[in-house]
Design an enzyme around this catalytic site. Structure first.
Site, PDB file in Angstrom:
ATOM      1  CD  GLU A 156      -2.600  -1.377   2.394  1.00 53.30           C
ATOM      2  OE1 GLU A 156      -2.956  -0.362   3.067  1.00 53.30           O
ATOM      3  OE2 GLU A 156      -3.097  -2.583   2.600  1.00 53.30           O
ATOM      4  CG  ASN A 197      -0.831  -6.846  -1.276  1.00 50.08           C
ATOM      5  OD1 ASN A 197      -1.443  -7.130  -2.194  1.00 50.08           O
ATOM      6  ND2 ASN A 197      -1.182  -6.612   0.078  1.00 50.08           N
ATOM      7  CG  HIS A 233      -9.648  -5.690   2.021  1.00 46.77           C
ATOM      8  ND1 HIS A 233      -9.759  -6.797   2.769  1.00 46.77           N
ATOM      9  CD2 HIS A 233      -8.332  -5.345   1.878  1.00 46.77           C
ATOM     10  CE1 HIS A 233      -8.312  -7.001   3.074  1.00 46.77           C
ATOM     11  NE2 HIS A 233      -7.474  -6.021   2.821  1.00 46.77           N
ATOM     12  CD  GLU A 263      -4.284  -7.715   2.221  1.00 47.82           C
ATOM     13  OE1 GLU A 263      -5.175  -7.042   2.938  1.00 47.82           O
ATOM     14  OE2 GLU A 263      -3.014  -7.178   2.203  1.00 47.82           O
ATOM     15  CG  ASP A 265     -12.160  -8.746   3.542  1.00 51.98           C
ATOM     16  OD1 ASP A 265     -11.191  -8.630   4.589  1.00 51.98           O
ATOM     17  OD2 ASP A 265     -12.392  -7.815   2.686  1.00 51.98           O
TER      18      ASP A 265
END
Ligand code: G3I
Length: 343
Positions: A156, A197, A233, A263, A265
């Site tokens: 990030e 990432n 996300h 990642e 979700d």
């Protein structure tokens, strides 16, 4: 006497004797073969939950073929004081992966999140911070050389508008910190796949364009980067479609780079959830899993947690592929269907 001397020696060089997460034989037997799916299917794993919650451990061991330490490799845990490393939690998870035949994604080598005070409050000069950064990356990557297949080297680095995020690393070193981290990681393990990432790149926008530009620039400068991670996300109300992810992955492939969903979700709002929310959630996971299965340069899909109970987004958001008791949800079935090998 001899054992005490050996243990003291191990501790002195920062190698603590591994405290282990116990994996009962009946659970270990359920571990899928590493190549069970078309792509590695990962989960972020928390040491506490893995050690304390039988349902969590069963779901992880039986459902997934890749492990990402959720927090164990973050600076506040693994490098709590300048020059003092604490590998205990990371060792536990890397050992768990080895005992259950999982690939490991290391995460993260450099991030401005979960930094200890000695980093954020330091009065750093560029040479000093660059030396600290290189030492951190080399110590962590070197310890797990040959055991961590893929690293989130820089996590990030971008702001929402696609510019550089203000962080201690950027503010002291400028954009160069990214190259420093990647080169140090490659020096420490030349065989590891090194990823950039990023969060919030699962839809078109300035940040999605910026991450592709940054990756391309690093390739042009000969920096050892191998791929870009799309954290993903998201929610049942605005999850990315396969088509969008496919275009991002194809752009990376044209630059000779890999891609990964790192990642994922998918939250379900506790209030006012759409009808058929679990089916919609399954569709969200299925879209990303199919995008990865169909892209030759996609190196895997990781769900950011094992059971809803422990999700950083809150159990009440029901974001993951297994329910709080470790039972598979429609989301898990959709992922497996997308990643199943066609016999
Ligand atoms: O370790 C302390 C514990 O000692 C204390 O008792 C407890 C209660 O205050 O907090 C514990 O620290 C928590 C840590 O997770 C470990 O559980 C922090 O409060 C909590 O903020 C931290 O949350 C993590 C979050 O990153 C921090 O931003 C989540 O677990 C983790 O899933 C999440 O993961 C990040 C990825 O690494 C990068 N991408 C974004 C993603 C979400 O932020």
């Amino acid at each position: 006497m001899k054992r005490a001397v050996v243990l003291a020696a191990l501790l002195a060089v920062g190698c603590s004797e591994n405290s282990e997460i116990d994996v009962p034989r009946d659970i270990a037997r359920k571990a899928p073969a590493t190549d069970s799916y078309l792509r590695p299917l990962g989960a972020a794993v928390a040491t506490g939950a893995a050690g304390d919650d039988d349902g969590y451990l069963r779901a992880f061991v039986a459902g997934f073929t890749s492990l990402t330490p959720e927090n164990a490799m973050k600076w506040e845990v693994i490098h709590p004081e300048l020059g003092e490393f604490d590998f205990e939690q990371a060792d536990e998870l890397v050992a768990l992966a080895r005992r259950t035949g999982k690939r490991v994604r290391g995460h993260p080598l450099v991030w401005d999140g979960q930094l200890p005070d000695w980093v954020t409050e330091g009065d750093w000069g560029p040479r000093e911070l660059a030396a600290v950064l290189r030492r951190h990356v080399r110590a962590v990557v070197g310890r797990y050389r040959g055991r961590v297949e893929e690293w989130d080297v820089v996590n990030e680095p971008l702001a929402a508008d696609g510019g550089w995020k203000q962080s201690v690393f950027f503010n002291v070193l400028g954009p160069k910190y990214v190259e420093i981290a990647f080169r140090a990681a490659h020096d420490a393990d030349p065989d590891a796949h090194l990823f950039l990432n990023e969060i919030g790149t699962e839809h078109p926008g300035p940040k999605s364009e910026a991450v592709l530009r940054l990756a391309g620039e690093l390739v042009r400068r000969g920096v050892p980067i191998h791929g870009v991670g799309y954290e993903t996300h998201t929610t049942v109300l605005d999850f990315p479609r396969k088509r969008y992810l496919a275009t991002q992955f194809a752009t990376l492939a044209s630059a000779g780079l890999g891609a990964a969903v790192t990642e994922m979700d998918v939250t379900i709002p506790p209030e006012g959830a759409p009808p058929q929310a679990l089916a919609l959630q399954a569709r969200a996971y299925g879209e990303a899993a199919r995008a990865c299965a169909e892209a030759a340069n996609c190196t895997g899909l990781t769900v950011w947690g094992v059971t809803d109970e422990y999700s950083w987004r809150g159990a009440d958001q029901r974001p993951l592929a297994f329910d709080p008791d470790g039972r598979p949800k429609p989301a898990f079935a959709a992922i497996v269907q997308a990643l199943a090998r066609r016999r």
